[in-house]
Write an enzyme that holds these catalytic residues in place. Sequence first.
Site, mmCIF file in Angstrom:
data_model
loop_
_atom_site.group_PDB
_atom_site.id
_atom_site.type_symbol
_atom_site.label_atom_id
_atom_site.label_comp_id
_atom_site.label_asym_id
_atom_site.label_seq_id
_atom_site.Cartn_x
_atom_site.Cartn_y
_atom_site.Cartn_z
ATOM 1 C CB CYS A 196 40.517 44.508 21.256
ATOM 2 S SG CYS A 196 41.185 45.478 22.625
ATOM 3 C CB CYS A 218 36.847 45.719 25.699
ATOM 4 S SG CYS A 218 37.450 45.741 23.996
ATOM 5 C CG ASP A 276 46.818 33.488 44.749
ATOM 6 O OD1 ASP A 276 46.894 34.508 44.032
ATOM 7 O OD2 ASP A 276 46.302 32.422 44.364
ATOM 8 C CD GLU A 277 42.331 34.980 44.715
ATOM 9 O OE1 GLU A 277 42.137 36.149 44.288
ATOM 10 O OE2 GLU A 277 41.839 33.966 44.207
HETATM 11 ZN ZN LIG Z 1 39.756 45.505 24.427
#
Ligand SMILES: [Zn+2]
Length: 190
Positions: free
Chosen positions: A146, A184, A85-86
């Site tokens: 979004c 975004c 992980d990571e």
């Molecule tokens: Zn977005």
Amino acid sequence: MAQLFFKHGAMNSGKSIEILKVAHNYEEQDKPVLIFTSGIDTRDEIGYVSSRIGLKRQAIPVFDDTDLYEYVKNYPQKLYCVLVDEVQFLSKEHVLQLAKIVDHLKIPVMGFGLKNDFQNELFEGSRYMLIYADKIEEMKTICWFCHKKATMNLRVDENQKPVYTGEQIHIGGNDSYYPVCRECHENPPL
Ligand SMILES: [Zn+2]
């Protein structure tokens, strides 16, 4: 044939739950696995893989001087899979050790992590996983704001203001991260 897998995805794309699921599937068939995670002090407890839906289990923390190959080679049990992980926080040396586990010990290794940081630069571990992995897979999730696919991670400060500069790993900070699309990331509706 054992292979080195790199499964990358933005925040909240289900990486930790996938690790827990893969481990469970092996162990259900009495096939032991080993789980490593970064020893870097993020807000998660050190030495645990924890998913947002509440499941967690212990993992072996990886520090700068940890030799993953030697650890696995000297493990007192036959291992069927090594999960990491990571993986973005690992060094180049660690990634080379993972490749050696696959090539010399013939054990499959699956590394999970973020590809790019909040400034859209590759993490060191991810850079070398992209170079050395046999198979690369994107774990998908949708943008926080979004409907598009999230490919980036937006850092926000404690006032929910976007942050675009600073250390790659902000230890002890109060920032949080959102999975976002490219648009975004540039112009988050916050
Ligand atoms: Zn977005």
